[in-house]
Design a protein around this motif. Structure first.
Motif, PDB file in Angstrom:
ATOM      1  N   GLY A  79      -2.825  -1.034  -2.983  1.00  0.00           N
ATOM      2  CA  GLY A  79      -3.762  -0.007  -2.557  1.00  0.00           C
ATOM      3  C   GLY A  79      -3.041   1.108  -1.847  1.00  0.00           C
ATOM      4  O   GLY A  79      -1.852   1.322  -2.041  1.00  0.00           O
ATOM      5  N   GLY A  80      -3.766   1.817  -1.000  1.00  0.00           N
ATOM      6  CA  GLY A  80      -3.150   2.878  -0.225  1.00  0.00           C
ATOM      7  C   GLY A  80      -4.106   4.011   0.071  1.00  0.00           C
ATOM      8  O   GLY A  80      -5.316   3.823   0.165  1.00  0.00           O
ATOM      9  N   GLU A  81      -3.521   5.195   0.214  1.00  0.00           N
ATOM     10  CA  GLU A  81      -4.298   6.391   0.532  1.00  0.00           C
ATOM     11  C   GLU A  81      -3.801   7.548  -0.315  1.00  0.00           C
ATOM     12  O   GLU A  81      -2.590   7.802  -0.389  1.00  0.00           O
ATOM     13  N   ILE A  82      -4.744   8.226  -0.953  1.00  0.00           N
ATOM     14  CA  ILE A  82      -4.375   9.461  -1.642  1.00  0.00           C
ATOM     15  C   ILE A  82      -3.822  10.394  -0.581  1.00  0.00           C
ATOM     16  O   ILE A  82      -4.425  10.575   0.483  1.00  0.00           O
TER      17      ILE A  82
ATOM     18  N   ALA B  26     -11.785   5.523 -10.303  1.00  0.00           N
ATOM     19  CA  ALA B  26     -12.187   4.292  -9.610  1.00  0.00           C
ATOM     20  C   ALA B  26     -12.475   3.177 -10.610  1.00  0.00           C
ATOM     21  O   ALA B  26     -12.111   2.016 -10.378  1.00  0.00           O
ATOM     22  N   THR B  27     -13.095   3.513 -11.718  1.00  0.00           N
ATOM     23  CA  THR B  27     -13.375   2.527 -12.754  1.00  0.00           C
ATOM     24  C   THR B  27     -12.079   1.978 -13.349  1.00  0.00           C
ATOM     25  O   THR B  27     -11.986   0.786 -13.651  1.00  0.00           O
ATOM     26  N   LEU B  28     -11.078   2.828 -13.482  1.00  0.00           N
ATOM     27  CA  LEU B  28      -9.781   2.392 -14.002  1.00  0.00           C
ATOM     28  C   LEU B  28      -9.155   1.324 -13.098  1.00  0.00           C
ATOM     29  O   LEU B  28      -8.420   0.464 -13.564  1.00  0.00           O
ATOM     30  N   MET B  29      -9.484   1.363 -11.812  1.00  0.00           N
ATOM     31  CA  MET B  29      -8.963   0.358 -10.894  1.00  0.00           C
ATOM     32  C   MET B  29      -9.577  -1.014 -11.162  1.00  0.00           C
ATOM     33  O   MET B  29      -9.004  -2.028 -10.784  1.00  0.00           O
ATOM     34  N   GLY B  30     -10.737  -1.044 -11.777  1.00  0.00           N
ATOM     35  CA  GLY B  30     -11.285  -2.310 -12.235  1.00  0.00           C
ATOM     36  C   GLY B  30     -12.102  -3.096 -11.234  1.00  0.00           C
ATOM     37  O   GLY B  30     -12.492  -4.216 -11.516  1.00  0.00           O
ATOM     38  N   TYR B  31     -12.368  -2.545 -10.083  1.00  0.00           N
ATOM     39  CA  TYR B  31     -13.134  -3.276  -9.078  1.00  0.00           C
ATOM     40  C   TYR B  31     -14.290  -2.416  -8.590  1.00  0.00           C
ATOM     41  O   TYR B  31     -14.198  -1.217  -8.510  1.00  0.00           O
TER      42      TYR B  31
ATOM     43  N   PRO C 108      -3.198  11.196 -11.171  1.00  0.00           N
ATOM     44  CA  PRO C 108      -3.731   9.995 -10.518  1.00  0.00           C
ATOM     45  C   PRO C 108      -3.989   8.846 -11.487  1.00  0.00           C
ATOM     46  O   PRO C 108      -3.841   7.676 -11.124  1.00  0.00           O
ATOM     47  N   PHE C 109      -4.329   9.158 -12.725  1.00  0.00           N
ATOM     48  CA  PHE C 109      -4.582   8.117 -13.715  1.00  0.00           C
ATOM     49  C   PHE C 109      -3.283   7.390 -14.070  1.00  0.00           C
ATOM     50  O   PHE C 109      -3.254   6.171 -14.190  1.00  0.00           O
ATOM     51  N   ASP C 110      -2.183   8.152 -14.206  1.00  0.00           N
ATOM     52  CA  ASP C 110      -0.878   7.529 -14.439  1.00  0.00           C
ATOM     53  C   ASP C 110      -0.477   6.665 -13.243  1.00  0.00           C
ATOM     54  O   ASP C 110       0.042   5.567 -13.424  1.00  0.00           O
ATOM     55  N   CYS C 111      -0.713   7.164 -12.047  1.00  0.00           N
ATOM     56  CA  CYS C 111      -0.365   6.404 -10.835  1.00  0.00           C
ATOM     57  C   CYS C 111      -1.128   5.081 -10.781  1.00  0.00           C
ATOM     58  O   CYS C 111      -0.554   4.043 -10.445  1.00  0.00           O
ATOM     59  N   ILE C 112      -2.400   5.109 -11.114  1.00  0.00           N
ATOM     60  CA  ILE C 112      -3.210   3.883 -11.107  1.00  0.00           C
ATOM     61  C   ILE C 112      -2.700   2.908 -12.165  1.00  0.00           C
ATOM     62  O   ILE C 112      -2.491   1.727 -11.877  1.00  0.00           O
ATOM     63  N   ARG C 113      -2.482   3.423 -13.371  1.00  0.00           N
ATOM     64  CA  ARG C 113      -2.022   2.546 -14.462  1.00  0.00           C
ATOM     65  C   ARG C 113      -0.657   1.930 -14.156  1.00  0.00           C
ATOM     66  O   ARG C 113      -0.432   0.747 -14.408  1.00  0.00           O
ATOM     67  N   GLU C 114       0.257   2.712 -13.625  1.00  0.00           N
ATOM     68  CA  GLU C 114       1.623   2.229 -13.396  1.00  0.00           C
ATOM     69  C   GLU C 114       1.717   1.267 -12.210  1.00  0.00           C
ATOM     70  O   GLU C 114       2.509   0.329 -12.246  1.00  0.00           O
ATOM     71  N   THR C 115       0.936   1.509 -11.164  1.00  0.00           N
ATOM     72  CA  THR C 115       1.026   0.651  -9.970  1.00  0.00           C
ATOM     73  C   THR C 115       0.021  -0.486  -9.994  1.00  0.00           C
ATOM     74  O   THR C 115       0.134  -1.424  -9.215  1.00  0.00           O
ATOM     75  N   HIS C 116      -0.980  -0.375 -10.860  1.00  0.00           N
ATOM     76  CA  HIS C 116      -2.080  -1.346 -10.914  1.00  0.00           C
ATOM     77  C   HIS C 116      -2.864  -1.342  -9.595  1.00  0.00           C
ATOM     78  O   HIS C 116      -3.321  -2.386  -9.134  1.00  0.00           O
TER      79      HIS C 116
ATOM     80  N   HIS D 169       0.831  -1.200   0.000  1.00  0.00           N
ATOM     81  CA  HIS D 169       0.000   0.000   0.000  1.00  0.00           C
ATOM     82  C   HIS D 169       0.866   1.250   0.000  1.00  0.00           C
ATOM     83  O   HIS D 169       1.868   1.337   0.682  1.00  0.00           O
ATOM     84  N   ASP D 170       0.445   2.190  -0.810  1.00  0.00           N
ATOM     85  CA  ASP D 170       1.126   3.461  -1.017  1.00  0.00           C
ATOM     86  C   ASP D 170       0.389   4.521  -0.205  1.00  0.00           C
ATOM     87  O   ASP D 170      -0.684   4.966  -0.596  1.00  0.00           O
ATOM     88  N   ASP D 171       0.971   4.921   0.905  1.00  0.00           N
ATOM     89  CA  ASP D 171       0.314   5.903   1.769  1.00  0.00           C
ATOM     90  C   ASP D 171       0.583   7.348   1.371  1.00  0.00           C
ATOM     91  O   ASP D 171       0.182   8.264   2.082  1.00  0.00           O
ATOM     92  N   SER D 172       1.244   7.548   0.265  1.00  0.00           N
ATOM     93  CA  SER D 172       1.448   8.894  -0.281  1.00  0.00           C
ATOM     94  C   SER D 172       1.061   8.899  -1.756  1.00  0.00           C
ATOM     95  O   SER D 172       1.718   9.522  -2.589  1.00  0.00           O
ATOM     96  N   PHE D 173      -0.038   8.218  -2.059  1.00  0.00           N
ATOM     97  CA  PHE D 173      -0.483   8.082  -3.444  1.00  0.00           C
ATOM     98  C   PHE D 173      -0.686   9.453  -4.068  1.00  0.00           C
ATOM     99  O   PHE D 173      -1.368  10.307  -3.515  1.00  0.00           O
ATOM    100  N   GLY D 174      -0.083   9.633  -5.226  1.00  0.00           N
ATOM    101  CA  GLY D 174      -0.215  10.893  -5.948  1.00  0.00           C
ATOM    102  C   GLY D 174       0.859  11.897  -5.614  1.00  0.00           C
ATOM    103  O   GLY D 174       1.090  12.826  -6.375  1.00  0.00           O
TER     104      GLY D 174
END
Length: 179
Positions: A105-108, A167-172, A130-138, A70-75
């Motif tokens: 996962g993590g926290e923005i 959220a949709t990009l996360m796939g769940y 945030p979209f790049d962060c989601i795509r790169e980290t899955h 988990h990434d606690d400094s997401f973004g």
């Protein structure tokens, strides 16, 4: 035991360090010993077989376990060339493919939550796309308190639509069916 409890989606190993985030930076001498870290990792792994476990950093032997991260400094500290940023840490440990079988996962980062997904959000080295962060980290899930409680109501309008797109990009999509 909480293992397999349907109220738990994930469990973060947050017992040690400042805010339970597995670090005491800049006072690294205050952090738990290698032996204590390993004992905590092993105790969690032995106690939880069904509930997904996540740890902040790929450390000790977590790369050989089915732990997520988990990434606690997401973004803010997710992507980039700084060795302590989330994705570079995963890559350096050879853990950047863990998303294939364990959650990421993590926290923005709290100070970004207010403006992320709005026109006021300015992309830069510590306010990353945030979209790049989601795509790169899955990433498959992310805490974002302000999405629900910004100004007492949460995101509205275009900001809400963009957050839903992320959220949709996360796939769940998770739904609580009963207690």
């Amino acid at each position: 035991s909480y293992d397999g409890d349907p109220r738990l989606g994930f469990l973060q190993l947050g017992l040690i360090g400042y805010w339970g985030e597995w670090h005491t930076w800049p006072n690294e001498e205050q952090f738990a010993s290698q032996d204590l870290q390993q004992a905590i990792i092993e105790a969690y792994d032995e106690a939880f077989d069904q509930t997904e476990l996540l740890i902040r950093y790929p450390m000790q032997d977590t790369n050989q376990r089915d732990f997520g991260f988990h990434d606690d400094s997401f973004g803010q500290a997710t992507l980039g060339s700084e060795s302590w940023y989330f994705l570079p840490l995963l890559e350096a440990a050879g853990a950047n493919e863990h998303w294939r079988y364990a959650p990421i996962g993590g926290e923005i980062r709290p100070e970004l939550q207010d403006s992320m997904f709005s026109d006021a959000y300015s992309i830069g080295p510590q306010s990353q796309d945030p979209f790049d962060c989601i795509r790169e980290t899955h990433a498959s899930w992310m805490l974002n308190f302000k999405a629900f409680h910004k100004d007492g109501v949460g995101y509205q309008g275009a900001q809400l639509a963009e957050a839903k797109e992320a959220a949709t990009l996360m796939g769940y999509e998770f739904t609580l069916q009963s207690l």
